[in-house]
Structures are given as C-alpha cells and as structure tokens.
Scaffold this motif. Structure first.
Motif, PDB file in Angstrom:
ATOM      1  N   GLY A 160       0.812  -1.245   0.095  1.00 29.58           N
ATOM      2  CA  GLY A 160       0.033  -0.003   0.100  1.00 29.58           C
ATOM      3  C   GLY A 160       0.706   1.315   0.094  1.00 29.58           C
ATOM      4  N   ALA A 161       2.003   1.095  -0.515  1.00 29.64           N
ATOM      5  CA  ALA A 161       2.888   2.407  -0.260  1.00 29.64           C
ATOM      6  C   ALA A 161       3.651   2.236  -1.757  1.00 29.64           C
ATOM      7  CB  ALA A 161       3.923   2.246   0.891  1.00 29.64           C
ATOM      8  N   PRO A 162       2.953   2.477  -2.912  1.00 29.91           N
ATOM      9  CA  PRO A 162       3.737   2.514  -4.055  1.00 29.91           C
ATOM     10  C   PRO A 162       4.286   3.830  -4.401  1.00 29.91           C
ATOM     11  CG  PRO A 162       1.454   2.600  -4.547  1.00 29.91           C
ATOM     12  CD  PRO A 162       1.598   2.561  -3.027  1.00 29.91           C
ATOM     13  N   PRO A 163       5.075   3.904  -5.497  1.00 32.22           N
ATOM     14  CA  PRO A 163       5.787   5.254  -5.855  1.00 32.22           C
ATOM     15  C   PRO A 163       4.669   5.727  -6.673  1.00 32.22           C
ATOM     16  CG  PRO A 163       6.745   3.286  -7.134  1.00 32.22           C
ATOM     17  CD  PRO A 163       5.847   2.748  -6.205  1.00 32.22           C
ATOM     18  N   ASP A 164       4.904   6.940  -7.064  1.00 33.91           N
ATOM     19  CA  ASP A 164       3.648   7.651  -7.996  1.00 33.91           C
ATOM     20  C   ASP A 164       3.820   7.115  -9.397  1.00 33.91           C
ATOM     21  OD1 ASP A 164       4.655  10.707  -6.447  1.00 33.91           O
ATOM     22  OD2 ASP A 164       3.041   9.416  -5.946  1.00 33.91           O
ATOM     23  N   LEU A 165       5.093   6.454  -9.886  1.00 32.28           N
ATOM     24  CA  LEU A 165       5.305   6.177 -11.268  1.00 32.28           C
ATOM     25  C   LEU A 165       6.412   5.031 -10.979  1.00 32.28           C
ATOM     26  CD1 LEU A 165       4.446   7.023 -14.086  1.00 32.28           C
ATOM     27  CD2 LEU A 165       6.366   8.532 -14.003  1.00 32.28           C
ATOM     28  N   PHE A 166       6.390   4.187 -11.987  1.00 36.11           N
ATOM     29  CA  PHE A 166       7.447   3.255 -12.100  1.00 36.11           C
ATOM     30  C   PHE A 166       7.551   2.535 -13.364  1.00 36.11           C
ATOM     31  CE2 PHE A 166       5.482  -1.235 -11.570  1.00 36.11           C
ATOM     32  CZ  PHE A 166       4.111  -0.785 -11.231  1.00 36.11           C
ATOM     33  N   THR A 167       8.867   1.940 -13.625  1.00 39.08           N
ATOM     34  CA  THR A 167       9.108   1.247 -14.592  1.00 39.08           C
ATOM     35  C   THR A 167       8.865  -0.226 -14.593  1.00 39.08           C
ATOM     36  OG1 THR A 167      11.447   1.021 -14.343  1.00 39.08           O
ATOM     37  CG2 THR A 167      10.719   2.820 -15.644  1.00 39.08           C
ATOM     38  N   ILE A 168       8.645  -0.883 -15.687  1.00 38.52           N
ATOM     39  CA  ILE A 168       8.576  -2.643 -15.549  1.00 38.52           C
ATOM     40  C   ILE A 168       9.727  -2.931 -16.315  1.00 38.52           C
ATOM     41  CG2 ILE A 168       7.345  -4.483 -15.994  1.00 38.52           C
ATOM     42  CD1 ILE A 168       4.736  -2.984 -15.822  1.00 38.52           C
ATOM     43  N   THR A 169      10.420  -3.572 -15.500  1.00 38.44           N
ATOM     44  CA  THR A 169      11.734  -4.119 -15.997  1.00 38.44           C
ATOM     45  C   THR A 169      11.563  -5.418 -17.204  1.00 38.44           C
ATOM     46  OG1 THR A 169      12.919  -3.929 -13.903  1.00 38.44           O
ATOM     47  CG2 THR A 169      14.135  -4.736 -15.769  1.00 38.44           C
ATOM     48  N   ASP A 170      10.547  -6.202 -16.861  1.00 36.07           N
ATOM     49  CA  ASP A 170      10.234  -7.306 -17.693  1.00 36.07           C
ATOM     50  C   ASP A 170       8.712  -6.962 -18.234  1.00 36.07           C
ATOM     51  OD1 ASP A 170      10.015 -10.888 -17.024  1.00 36.07           O
ATOM     52  OD2 ASP A 170       9.347  -9.710 -18.998  1.00 36.07           O
ATOM     53  N   PRO A 171       8.517  -6.625 -19.344  1.00 37.99           N
ATOM     54  CA  PRO A 171       7.283  -6.260 -19.903  1.00 37.99           C
ATOM     55  C   PRO A 171       6.393  -7.339 -19.812  1.00 37.99           C
ATOM     56  CG  PRO A 171       9.003  -5.812 -21.453  1.00 37.99           C
ATOM     57  CD  PRO A 171       9.636  -6.579 -20.531  1.00 37.99           C
ATOM     58  N   SER A 172       6.707  -8.383 -19.542  1.00 44.01           N
ATOM     59  CA  SER A 172       5.615  -9.652 -19.475  1.00 44.01           C
ATOM     60  C   SER A 172       4.901  -9.498 -18.098  1.00 44.01           C
ATOM     61  CB  SER A 172       6.239 -10.845 -19.616  1.00 44.01           C
ATOM     62  OG  SER A 172       7.128 -11.240 -18.779  1.00 44.01           O
ATOM     63  N   TYR A 173       5.434  -8.707 -17.240  1.00 38.47           N
ATOM     64  CA  TYR A 173       4.524  -8.379 -15.938  1.00 38.47           C
ATOM     65  C   TYR A 173       3.561  -7.560 -16.057  1.00 38.47           C
ATOM     66  CZ  TYR A 173       8.193 -10.554 -12.886  1.00 38.47           C
ATOM     67  OH  TYR A 173       9.101 -11.273 -12.531  1.00 38.47           O
ATOM     68  N   LEU A 174       3.341  -6.771 -17.402  1.00 40.42           N
ATOM     69  CA  LEU A 174       2.294  -5.796 -17.404  1.00 40.42           C
ATOM     70  C   LEU A 174       0.904  -6.327 -17.361  1.00 40.42           C
ATOM     71  CD1 LEU A 174       2.008  -2.529 -18.222  1.00 40.42           C
ATOM     72  CD2 LEU A 174       0.944  -3.755 -20.166  1.00 40.42           C
ATOM     73  N   GLY A 175       0.878  -7.564 -17.821  1.00 38.39           N
ATOM     74  CA  GLY A 175      -0.326  -8.356 -17.807  1.00 38.39           C
ATOM     75  C   GLY A 175      -0.908  -8.882 -16.461  1.00 38.39           C
ATOM     76  N   THR A 176       0.013  -9.285 -15.876  1.00 38.86           N
ATOM     77  CA  THR A 176      -0.076  -9.696 -14.337  1.00 38.86           C
ATOM     78  C   THR A 176      -0.892  -8.517 -13.537  1.00 38.86           C
ATOM     79  OG1 THR A 176       1.419 -11.112 -14.802  1.00 38.86           O
ATOM     80  CG2 THR A 176       0.484 -11.207 -12.637  1.00 38.86           C
ATOM     81  N   LEU A 177      -0.073  -7.374 -13.828  1.00 36.03           N
ATOM     82  CA  LEU A 177      -0.174  -6.232 -12.690  1.00 36.03           C
ATOM     83  C   LEU A 177      -1.574  -5.736 -13.217  1.00 36.03           C
ATOM     84  CD1 LEU A 177       3.200  -4.609 -12.795  1.00 36.03           C
ATOM     85  CD2 LEU A 177       1.978  -5.356 -10.692  1.00 36.03           C
ATOM     86  N   ALA A 178      -1.846  -5.681 -14.349  1.00 39.18           N
ATOM     87  CA  ALA A 178      -3.245  -5.209 -14.823  1.00 39.18           C
ATOM     88  C   ALA A 178      -4.330  -5.909 -14.827  1.00 39.18           C
ATOM     89  CB  ALA A 178      -3.119  -5.014 -16.458  1.00 39.18           C
ATOM     90  N   ALA A 179      -4.158  -7.228 -14.740  1.00 34.99           N
ATOM     91  CA  ALA A 179      -4.937  -8.396 -14.587  1.00 34.99           C
ATOM     92  C   ALA A 179      -5.773  -8.414 -13.027  1.00 34.99           C
ATOM     93  CB  ALA A 179      -4.770  -9.596 -14.957  1.00 34.99           C
ATOM     94  N   ASN A 180      -4.603  -7.775 -12.169  1.00 35.28           N
ATOM     95  CA  ASN A 180      -4.945  -7.738 -10.597  1.00 35.28           C
ATOM     96  C   ASN A 180      -5.169  -6.292  -9.985  1.00 35.28           C
ATOM     97  OD1 ASN A 180      -4.609 -10.403  -9.650  1.00 35.28           O
ATOM     98  ND2 ASN A 180      -2.554 -10.490 -10.460  1.00 35.28           N
ATOM     99  N   ASN A 181      -5.662  -5.554 -11.066  1.00 32.96           N
ATOM    100  CA  ASN A 181      -5.935  -4.196 -10.660  1.00 32.96           C
ATOM    101  C   ASN A 181      -4.930  -3.451 -10.188  1.00 32.96           C
ATOM    102  OD1 ASN A 181      -8.431  -3.528 -11.966  1.00 32.96           O
ATOM    103  ND2 ASN A 181      -9.209  -5.336 -10.295  1.00 32.96           N
ATOM    104  N   ALA A 182      -3.738  -3.425 -10.312  1.00 32.71           N
ATOM    105  CA  ALA A 182      -2.511  -2.676  -9.677  1.00 32.71           C
ATOM    106  C   ALA A 182      -2.173  -1.519 -10.315  1.00 32.71           C
ATOM    107  CB  ALA A 182      -1.510  -3.712  -9.675  1.00 32.71           C
ATOM    108  N   LEU A 183      -2.803  -1.219 -11.602  1.00 35.22           N
ATOM    109  CA  LEU A 183      -2.251  -0.301 -12.399  1.00 35.22           C
ATOM    110  C   LEU A 183      -3.467   0.684 -12.724  1.00 35.22           C
ATOM    111  CD1 LEU A 183      -0.034  -1.933 -14.942  1.00 35.22           C
ATOM    112  CD2 LEU A 183       0.560  -0.679 -12.891  1.00 35.22           C
ATOM    113  N   GLU A 184      -3.219   2.175 -13.019  1.00 33.31           N
ATOM    114  CA  GLU A 184      -4.279   2.878 -13.265  1.00 33.31           C
ATOM    115  C   GLU A 184      -4.443   2.854 -14.540  1.00 33.31           C
ATOM    116  OE1 GLU A 184      -5.393   5.121  -9.816  1.00 33.31           O
ATOM    117  OE2 GLU A 184      -6.093   5.195 -12.092  1.00 33.31           O
TER     118      GLU A 184
END
Lengths: 295, 447, 274
Positions: free
Chosen positions: B84-108
């Motif tokens: 519950g303490a994320p930064p305001d903005l961050f890069t994803i090193t491994d682009p394949s994580y984007l799907g997982t993060l998005a599917a779990n509602n972690a991203l705006e």
C-alpha cells in the motif's frame, strides 16, 4: 516443578530472551503465514484463496520442474564431504606457526571476500568452454575440456568446483576450533608414542567434533537452499540441469506470481531438511564429543 | 564484563539506530513544489541519462521535481504495491509483468488521459502501444523501446565468400549462410559460427513463422503448428552450424549481459539477432569492423512475415494508490515529445517510440567530426547503424509478446524449449504440448 | 617418509592450491586495468597492454562510493555488535545451563534456519511496513540484536567444548551465571567470537537483497547495490566492475590478514593446559 527447577527455567529463558523475542516477532508469524499460504492460491497481488492440498499435489506429480529440481539439489550433496574434508585439511595445514602462514590463510579465505557479483563473472570466465582458464590449460595439454556451464552433464560439477573455491569460510571456523584443543592431550599422545595421523584421528577430530557437527548441519541446510551463484550464472539451465530447488522456488514466488506454490515448496523443503538434520543429530551421540556438556 | 558495562555497550550500539532511522526521503510536497516519486530500473550511466531528462522536465515545469530511485527490480515495485505504499510512477523491467499487474488491478488505466491528450495510435511506433495494452485497455506508456533485428558482420561475410551487401532475406538463405560461415579447427572444434543463439527467444522465433501464442477466445495455443514449425526449423539451423550442444558450448558463458564478451564483436560469429543498443556496443568494442542490419528473415512459406522486427518496451506505469496520478500523467505526456524522446534515445541508445522520431536527423545522421589525433575514433560513428534499426522499427509487421496475466511464466516455459529439444529430451510437438497444458492451467485461474 | 619430505610435500600442495585459489582474484585485478576492447580476448592476457589506471577513479565515480561505503559500514557495525551481544546469551543458555525445555527450544531454533527466506520475505516486509520501518536502516540492523541462529549455534558448539570444572569452580565461589558467562566463558571463546563477528561482517557487507528490499532512498544505498549498478540491461562495464570490486576487497583482505591473531592465537591459555 520444584523451586530449583523453576528457577533454572527462568534463568534459561532470561538468557535466551533476545532470541526468543525475535523469534516470536520476526519468525513465528512469517512461518505460520507461509504455512497457511501454502494451502492457498496466492498470486501476491490478489487476496489468497483456499485450495487445500492442491499446491502440494501438483508439485509432487510435476516431472518437468519440481522433481528435477529436487534431484538436482540432492546431487549437490556430493559436495558436502568434499568441502568438510578440504576445510579441515586446510585448517590443519595452516594451524602452524610458520613464517608467512598468515599469507596462506588470507589467500584461502580470499574467495569469501570477493563480491559475489564479481566472483560469478570470474567463474563464468574460468569455466568458459572456449577461452576460459580451465579449458585453455586442458587444451594446451591436448585434453578436450568439457563444456562446463553449457553442458547439462557438467554444469553441476562446475558449480561444485566453484563452491569448493569458497571452502575458506569453513577453514576459518575449523581454525578457531583447533585453538580449543587442550595441549595436554597432545602431550599425552606424544608420551604414548602416537604419530601425526594418530594424533589427528584420536585427539584433534574428537575435540573439534562439535564444530564438525556444526559445519555438517549447516552444510545440509545450505545445500538445500543453494541459490545465488546459480541465479547469476545459469538461471536453471542448461536444460534445467541446474534448476536447484531454491531457484524454482524463487521463480514461483516472484516471477510466476505463484506464492502459494512457493510456500508449499518451502514447507516440503522444511520437512525434508528436518528429517535430514534429525538423522544427523541422532547420529551425533556416537561421534560428537562435548567436553563441557551439562547432561 | 559486568552488567553495567554490557548495558553501556548496548546503549552505544542502539545510538546507531537514530542514525539508521533516516527517513524515507519521500516528502511529497513543500512550499507548493510537488515531488513526484519515480522508481526506475536504470543504474550507473543509464541512470544519469534518465536523471538528465528529469532535470530538463523540471526546467520546463518548475512546480514539479521528479525524484528518481534507481536499480529498482520488479519485485520491489510489486512489494510496494501490496504494502500500500507504491511510488507515483514506475518502470517495469520485464514487460511480461504488465499483464499480471493489469489483471490484478494494480495499475491505473490511462485510456481517458490518452484521448484527452490528443494522442493517436498512428503517432506511435507500430506495436509500441500493444505491449502497454491488456484486454484493449491502456495501462502504461512506453518511453523508448528495444527493436530486435538481424545484425551481421560484413567482414565475416566477405571472408566466408558471401556478398557483404546481400544479407539473408529468407530463412533458407539464413541457414545456408550459416553453413558457409561455420568453421572448425584441426581438432574439429568450432571456431566460427553463422548465427549467435543468445537473444533469439523462442517467442521471437515462433513469431518469424507466424506462430500464435493465444487465440481470440483467450486460450493458450503454445502447440500451434507454426510454433512447432519454428522450433523444428531452428534446430535445422543449429545442425547447419554444428548441432545445438556444440553451438551452445561455443556461444555460452556470460549470462544475459553479453556485451564485451559476445564473440560477435570479435569476428567469431557472422550474425546476431539482437537489438539497437548493439549499434553502440559494436562501436565500443570493435570500432573498425563493418556491420549491417536487416529485418528478421522470413520463411518461404510465410512471406507475410517479411519486415518483422521484435519489440520490447520500457513501460512506465502509474500504480493504483499513486499519490500524484495527475502529475505522473503530465510527466508521461511530456515523455512523448520529440525533445524528451531524443534526449534519452541518444544516451540510452534505445529506439524512440514516437513515430516521428524514428526519422529524426539528430539521432541518426553522422554529424561532421574532426579527428584531433590519428587514434581518435569518431564518437558518433554508431549513429548510421543505429539509424538503420530505427528505420526497421517503422514496420507494420513489428510485434512483441502478447500481454496476458501469465506472460512471464509463459515466456520462461518457452525459453526452456530449445534446451529440451536441442539436448534431445523432447520433440518440439511434445514439448510445446506440455507447455500448453501448464500455461492453460495457470490461465484458467484468471477467468 | 622423513620429516623433511613431508614438509616439502606439504609446502608444494599449499603453493599449488594457493595458486588455484588466487588465480581468479588475479584475473579480477588484471581485468580491472584493461581497456574496453581488451576485456575479453581469445587468449588469456594476464598483464594488460596498455594498463588503464584511469579505470579506478572512473569506477569510483560511477556510483556515490563514499556515501555507499559509509552506509555499508554503519550496517556492518550495527550487525556485528548486535550479533555478538545477542548470540552470547542464548548460546550460554543452550550449552552451559540445564533447564526444562532447553532442547526443544534449541531444535526449534535450528529448524528456523531450514525454511527458505524467499517465503518469509513478504510477511516480514509487511510487518516492517506496518510499524513504519521500511525506507530506513532499521529492518537491516535491529534483527541482529535478536540473535541470529547461525551465530548462536556456532557459539554454543564452542561453549560446549569448555570444561565444566571451570564453571563449577566459579559457582562454588559464588559467581552468578551472568558473571561466569562474561568473565570466564567469553574470554576463552575469543576465536569463536571473532569468527561470528567476521561472518556477520561479511554477510552484511555483501548483502544485496536486504538493502534493495528496504531502502527507498539512494542516499542510503550500500556498496553491494553500487557494484550491481555496473551491470546494465544489455552488457556491463566489466573493467570498471572489477576495479570497484578490487577497491572493495583489498581493505577486507588487509583487515583479515591483520586480525588473524584473534582467530588463531587469541585464547587465554590458563585453564587449558592443565
């Protein structure tokens, strides 16, 4: 409980309190949490969902990754006797008061001082099949060198070799232990006409057996958790020949977002390690000698 | 030691603790200046390049200071999000994580902002935005990307009797060229091979053969016939240069960070399937050699794959719970300007994701250089080769790995296919069918 | 075999092994002085041509070396002091006191080492987050004051080798358990203390994961993170990495060399040679 017994328990607990408090706060809760999570489908970013034994079941029937990872790790036990003997031998060799012996001791401890990221790179060069140090020497003697980290058959022996390079850590522990062997025992052995090897076998080794025991237990635990070098150098390959248990666990926990499976793996490992160390503990009654033990 | 001495030592030690309690360093605002906290993967020189960009942003937007934390791994970001303490903005090193993060509602989701800013898909390098979308919604903005194509060493080509200006266009030509370039020594050991295997991910290879990883219904299709064809063809290429084990042994040894150790830069390899950053690496480690680059070869029976290049973004995401989502978006919007793209691309040596920048003269042309001494190497001589990569990136066939919640696991499973086929453990169809089953099982958990 | 032959044999083995153990380090130094294009070559080049001394100042400017060094030293100092102080007491209780439940607790302690840290990482992190310690050094120092099982175990084994008569005699003289620990046992265990101090120091000095997980401010980063920064996403600055590694390693070599006396000769001989 008699009053004196109760006092003894209180004293014991008081002395143990630094560890006990830390255990209750920093260890017990995470351990129980991981146990609970092992029965769930926990994908880290979403709340855990109870699935019972499903994680354990799918691991135990997995012939592609889980079982190979277990086998790969058990293979590494070949290293344990080698590193125990080497560490002890080096310590014995370097326990003398010769000139320059300090230089030798430092040289053998050196690998533990070199940062892991640099030593990983160093070893990738040493083991390079084409131009590496080892194969260059072998080629100059017209011996074909194996492909080491590029060969499924030789990758594990390569890692054992690399691990043995770090035997200086164990050597230091043995050196410290050797200081505690009473000189009176050596003098008595001399009087009985014992030669060098007999002295080692009947005086030195029993006297430092508590520390040998320590290195054995830590070696068993450490072999099951072998991780860092592999992660940097081979990441499980080639052909999963270096997919050690801890690597596959890490992949599940952090790369596949399968924390539930990772926790199940951790608890299976925990139980295996428990059994293995229990065996060692039980055997210790026969060969470990404690001079100052309160029984 | 007495109890008193012990306690005194303990106090002395605990005195370190306030030293240690140096705060988070994360003040969010002071006197009207907003501190935007960004977590990025870069470190060392690359980090300095990024921070120069941030300084430029501050010059143009005095009310915002972008604080960068470098050397951040994806796990660290995920942990911060869970806590519950994320930064305001961050890069994803491994682009394949984007799907997982998005599917779990972690991203705006960013669709609204994207439209409001007047962005259109055609403004971007083909394929760049696909990697930032999951189930049709936009969850990240790319800020530069990697473009992987076929690099070849013209000097090695000449030496092998091949025309240095005619790199292979079709897959069969590729196999033949590899066969001709391969050389052995008196003892039968490989001394030179045609194609270096290190960065040809199975997904990339399968894509060359028009393979598919997931169908429209969202079912995993790891054992698509084209995927199997790709792996079989790859083994054929390996056999043309000495067999998979021998090639692995020759090319192995330095993990993913090949750089200086890659035998491609030492004339021991004829071709390399790799990305645009190597234009600069080639210049650093072998400045006198002549290199060329061309799109990935297409198989004769899949001519629609001509012009293929493989993409990997640097996605920037705004996590849910970001305290400055609005300012974060303003920054992301700014990264899509020619100045921002140019600044970072010329120091990181990555491909701009803004289409207009692919043809920016400042990036790709060789400005005039006057040598001060005979040993001086033109510091810009990497640009023409780099420019060729940029031109190749403007291809309608350009593609990357599809976004899905199980992408990371899928990619890792696929990466094991070469080894299990190459070392004879499994046949391609068998290996891929097994992957299909496993990945589908994971995928089902997300339905 | 005569004494002389066995001596020569012993020396030869030592020298041969030393070369094996030392060669990779030599390679590290050699690479640190090479120019970019020569870092990798077809044949082993032990002495670089040309010798690029400037790699060293360049490596030290690559990341904030002095800041990271200071941070690493703070962490090491905290950990060493914490480990030694907090290991002595439990080790004493597990070895030289007899009380009900002692063995159960001891085996429990050993068991805690058996669970891989990857799965306890996340709950522990959330715990620290809940008490607001993330972003500081606290999660990296305070646990050391609560006893590290490795150190307690090792110290306990050493303590078990010290004869009971010494403790008994002191008890008869009216000495408290606390007194026996600090006045009799600890002085005899100097090599063991030096060992756990050394391992604690080395462990903290090289710890990469811990600082990476808990620190959110680059001003608090450590040397281990700094060394990793030489590895970029596509290739790395190998010669600079080796230069930085050498700078980081050499002081430790000197410290170890000088401090050997404590390991090897730091034991009081009274009470041993009886």
């Amino acid at each position: 409980m008699r009053r004196s017994e109760r006092r003894a328990v209180l004293t014991g607990l008081m002395f143990v309190s630094p560890w006990l408090i830390g255990f209750l706060i920093f260890t017990l809760y995470p351990v129980i949490a991981s146990g609970y999570l092992s029965f769930t489908d926990y994908r880290v970013l979403a709340p855990p969902r109870w699935v019972g034994m499903a994680n354990y079941h799918s691991l135990v029937i997995d012939h592609d990754y889980f079982l190979p990872s277990l086998w790969d790790t058990i293979f590494m036990f070949l290293e344990l006797p080698l590193s125990l003997i080497m560490g002890l031998a080096l310590a014995l060799l370097l326990d003398q008061k010769l000139r320059g012996i300090a230089v030798y001791r430092t040289l053998f401890y050196l690998p533990s001082i070199v940062p892991v990221v640099s030593s990983a790179v160093l070893w990738m060069w040493v083991l390079n099949p084409e131009h590496g140090l080892i194969n260059s020497v072998l080629h100059s003697m017209h011996i074909p060198g194996p492909a080491w980290l590029a060969s499924p058959a030789w990758a594990k022996p390569a890692m054992i070799l690399m691990d043995l390079w770090g035997v200086g850590g164990g050597m230091v522990i043995y050196l410290a232990a050797l200081q505690g062997v009473p000189t009176s025992l050596y003098e008595a052995a001399d009087l009985d006409g014992a030669n060098g090897w007999k002295k080692i076998r009947y005086v030195t080794i029993p006297s430092i057996s508590p520390v040998i025991f320590f290195n054995l237990i830590m070696g068993v635990i450490g072999t099951f958790q072998y991780f860092t070098q592999t992660y940097i150098m081979t990441n499980g390959g080639p052909n999963n020949s270096t997919l050690f248990y801890a690597i596959y666990l890490y992949q599940n926990a952090f790369q596949y977002f399968r924390m539930g499976t990772a926790c199940a793996m951790a608890w299976i490992l925990f139980l295996i390690t428990l059994v293995a160390t229990f065996v060692v503990f039980k055997s210790s009654a026969r060969w470990v000698y404690y001079e100052g033990e309160t029984r | 030691m007495t109890k008193m001495q012990f306690l005194r030592l303990l106090c002395a030690a605990l005195a370190i603790v306030p030293l240690a309690g140096c705060g988070d360093g994360r003040s969010t605002s002071d006197a009207g200046v907003v501190h935007l906290q960004v977590w990025s993967m870069w470190s060392g020189d690359e980090e300095r390049s990024f921070e120069a960009v941030l300084a430029e942003y501050h010059k143009e937007h005095p009310g915002v200071v972008v604080d960068n934390l470098g050397a951040v791994t994806d796990e660290k970001s995920v942990r911060a999000i869970i806590a519950g303490a994320p930064p305001d903005l961050f890069t994803i090193t491994d682009p394949s994580y984007l799907g997982t993060l998005a599917a779990n509602n972690a991203l705006e989701p960013l669709d609204g902002q994207f439209e409001a800013a007047g962005f259109k898909d055609q403004d971007f390098t083909p394929g760049a935005l696909d990697e930032c979308r999951y189930q049709g919604r936009l969850y990240a903005m790319p800020y530069l990307m990697d473009c992987i194509a076929l690099l070849y060493n013209k000097d090695v080509f000449k030496d092998a009797g091949l025309d240095p200006n005619k790199p292979p266009r079709t897959y069969d030509e590729l196999v033949e060229d590899c066969r001709k370039i391969t050389r052995r020594d008196a003892e039968g050991r490989l001394t030179r091979i045609g194609l270096h295997p290190v960065e040809i991910s199975p997904a990339l290879l399968m894509s060359m053969f028009d393979g598919r990883f997931i169908d429209e219904r969202g079912r995993i299709t790891a054992d698509d016939p084209n995927n199997i064809e790709g792996v079989t063809a790859y083994m054929r290429l390996m056999d043309a240069q000495g067999g998979y084990p021998a090639v692995q042994s020759f090319a192995s040894g330095f993990g993913a960070n090949t750089g200086a150790f890659n035998p491609f830069f030492h004339g021991d390899v004829g071709m390399l399937i790799s990305g645009e950053w190597n234009a600069y690496t080639a210049f650093r480690y072998s400045p006198g050699t002549h290199y060329g680059v061309v799109a990935l070869p297409y198989p004769g029976n899949h001519p629609n794959r001509a012009g293929l290049v493989w993409l990997a973004d640097n996605p920037f995401c705004i996590p849910r719970g970001s305290k400055h989502a609005r300012e974060a978006w303003e920054f992301l919007k700014w990264t899509q300007t020619p100045l921002a793209q140019k600044m970072l691309a010329s120091t990181l040596h990555n491909v701009p994701n803004l289409r207009s920048e692919l043809h920016d003269k400042d990036l790709i042309a060789d400005p005039p250089f006057v040598a001060k001494s005979p040993k001086d190497v033109d510091p810009n001589s990497w640009r023409p080769l780099y420019g060729k990569f940029l031109a190749l990136a403007d291809s309608p066939t350009a593609t990357g790995f599809p976004t899905m919640p199980v992408a990371s696991m899928y990619a890792k499973e696929l990466s094991n296919v070469y080894d299990s086929v190459g070392y004879g453990t499994k046949k391609p169809a068998e290996a891929l069918a097994a992957i299909d089953v496993r990945v589908q099982r994971e995928m089902d958990k997300y339905q | 075999m005569t004494k002389r032959t066995s001596q020569i044999l012993g020396h030869s083995v030592l020298i041969l092994l030393s070369i094996v153990f030392f060669a990779p380090f030599l390679f590290m130094v050699s690479t640190s002085l090479k120019a970019d294009q020569q870092v990798f070559s077809d044949h082993i080049q032990w002495i670089p041509h040309p010798i690029v001394w400037s790699n060293y100042p360049e490596a030290l400017k690559f990341f904030p070396f002095l800041t990271y060094l200071r941070n690493t030293l703070i962490l090491c100092a905290g950990n060493v002091i914490g480990t030694v102080l907090s290991a002595a007491l439990p080790a004493y209780a597990f070895s030289r006191l007899k009380w009900k439940g002692r063995d159960v607790l001891f085996y429990t302690m050993i068991a805690t080492i058996m669970l891989p840290s990857q799965v306890t990482l996340l709950p522990v992190f959330l715990l620290f987050r809940a008490i607001g310690w993330t972003g500081t050094f606290l999660p990296l120092i305070v646990p050391a004051f609560f006893g590290k099982a490795f150190s307690i175990f090792l110290l306990r084994q050493f303590f078990l080798g010290i004869p009971q008569e010494l403790s008994d005699a002191a008890r008869i003289d009216g000495c408290s358990e606390w007194g026996i620990l600090w006045r009799i046992i600890m002085p005899l265990a100097k090599p063991a203390i030096a060992t756990i101090a050394l391992f604690s120091f080395m462990g903290t000095w090289t710890d990469f994961q811990g600082p990476l997980i808990y620190l959110h401010n680059e001003k608090l980063y450590t040397l281990a993170i700094g060394l990793n920064s030489f590895l970029g996403r596509h290739g790395g600055e190998w010669n600079l990495l080796m230069a930085a590694s050498t700078v980081v390693t050499v002081p430790l070599i000197i410290i170890f060399f000088v401090a050997q006396k404590t390991f090897v000769e730091g034991i009081a001989l009274t009470g041993r040679a009886n």
